[in-house]
Design an enzyme around this catalytic site. Structure first.
Site, PDB file in Angstrom:
ATOM      1  CB  ILE A   1      -0.390   1.574   6.598  1.00 51.85           C
ATOM      2  CG1 ILE A   1       0.699   2.285   7.404  1.00 51.85           C
ATOM      3  CG2 ILE A   1      -1.426   0.931   7.491  1.00 51.85           C
ATOM      4  CD1 ILE A   1       0.200   3.508   8.160  1.00 51.85           C
ATOM      5  CE1 TYR A   2       5.038   3.610   6.982  1.00 53.22           C
ATOM      6  CE2 TYR A   2       7.070   2.382   6.613  1.00 53.22           C
ATOM      7  CZ  TYR A   2       6.322   3.263   7.373  1.00 53.22           C
ATOM      8  OH  TYR A   2       6.862   3.793   8.517  1.00 53.22           O
ATOM      9  CB  ALA A   3       3.060   1.738  -0.903  1.00 60.08           C
ATOM     10  CB  ALA A   4      -2.112   0.043  -0.087  1.00 57.84           C
ATOM     11  N   GLY A   5       0.621  -1.812   1.610  1.00 58.91           N
ATOM     12  CA  GLY A   5       1.214  -3.144   1.654  1.00 58.91           C
ATOM     13  C   GLY A   5       2.259  -3.404   0.588  1.00 58.91           C
TER      14      GLY A   5
END
Length: 340
Positions: A62-66
């Site tokens: 989920i960090y920066a939407a992948g």
């Protein structure tokens, strides 16, 4: 760099783990506040860490939407075998009803998506990122066990779970012959010592690795924040006030950190990290960086030895207040042991 055994496994990880939450997310809250770094900066920071002996990298889907995973994957080109690569699943990764949580459906898809973004054939440490109240541990652990048996994952761990939840999961693994969690990723700092009540004793008893996230309390313990205000208006805490802290109490901690740092001629951040690394049960501290010089200062914490005076002052200003049943269990506890 120093290395430590990851729980009861035979794997060794660096005592400083490079967290990848600062990679990616430019212009996308809250990741732009955390870092928002692009590929060039990611390459520079990750390369500096590896050259300093760091062999442990932690990210999440989920960090920066992948995007964080993608940047890490590209930065590790040609050096993948040099690292123990960790990532996490649980958070929402799409709009569908099964694009979140720890169901067999989501675990199977999340593994494949992370492998693709990281551009790797295997994940060294795959961690659930939170507790899923809808999915029984039997299902989640079964799906994670499949990923290990398929060679896509080598070890599994958990993050942000309560002590009873972890022990229950370990029991399920033991009963059903499934891969067990080997590590716990948890928040721990001089501003937040809550895990000392239940989690830390359980972690040590069960022989798990402890990976500490936010050991500087979201940058509040870096020395940039005083009662007079933030010395750096671009600091993460000015835009993202997380994790939650008692500010007045933590200002007192910062005062002591600054004084201890002055005695050693080092930064308050380095002292705060050295304290975490010196606590029994801690395997590795996860640090994120937006600048190479910030990373260099954090890496130097492994070589800082705090004196008994330093530790006593830091403990006095940050100690948890007594809480039941802890105070009752320690009341006259010495009576249980033979007198010499």
């Amino acid at each position: 760099m120093q290395y430590q055994q990851l729980g009861s496994t035979g794997a060794l990880v660096s005592r400083i783990c490079l967290g990848a939450m600062t990679f990616g997310g430019a212009g996308t809250p809250p990741y732009d506040a955390v870092g928002g770094l692009g590929q060039a900066d990611t390459d520079r920071i990750l390369g500096t860490a590896l050259d300093a002996g760091v062999n442990f990298i932690d990210t999440a889907d989920i960090y920066a939407a992948g995007e964080s995973e993608e940047l890490v994957g590209r930065a590790l080109k040609g050096r993948r075998r040099d690292v123990v690569l960790a990532t996490k699943l649980h958070g929402r990764t799409g709009r569908g009803p099964n694009d979140v949580g720890q169901s067999r459906i989501h675990v199977a898809q999340a593994v494949e998506d992370s492998l693709r973004r990281l551009d790797t054939d295997y994940i060294d440490l795959y961690q659930i990122h939170n507790f899923d109240p809808l999915t029984p541990f039997e299902e989640t652990l079964g799906a994670l066990n499949d990923a290990v048996r398929q060679g896509k994952v080598r070890y599994i761990g958990c993050s942000n779970l309560a002590a009873w939840q972890i022990v229950k999961a370990l029991g399920v693994s033991a009963l059903r012959g499934l891969e067990p969690f080997v590590s716990v990723q948890a928040y721990y700092s001089l501003a937040g010592r809550d895990l000392e009540r239940e989690l830390l004793p359980m972690i040590r008893d069960q022989g798990l690795g402890l990976l500490v996230w936010s050991p500087l309390a979201g940058g509040f313990l870096s020395g940039k924040f005083t009662r007079a205000g933030a010395a750096d208006t671009g600091a993460r805490r000015t835009a993202l006030d997380f994790p939650p802290i008692d500010r007045e109490r933590t200002f007192d901690v910062v005062d002591v950190l600054t004084a201890v740092g002055a005695r050693h001629e080092v930064s308050a951040a380095r002292v705060a990290l050295a304290w975490v690394l010196g606590q029994p049960g801690v395997t590795s501290a996860i640090v994120g960086a937006k600048r190479v010089e910030q990373l260099d200062d954090n890496l130097a914490a492994v070589d800082l030895t705090l004196t008994e005076q330093d530790l006593a002052e830091l403990d006095a200003v940050s100690a948890l207040p007594p809480e039941y049943p802890g105070w009752m269990q320690t009341y006259r506890a010495g009576d249980r042991f033979p007198q010499g």
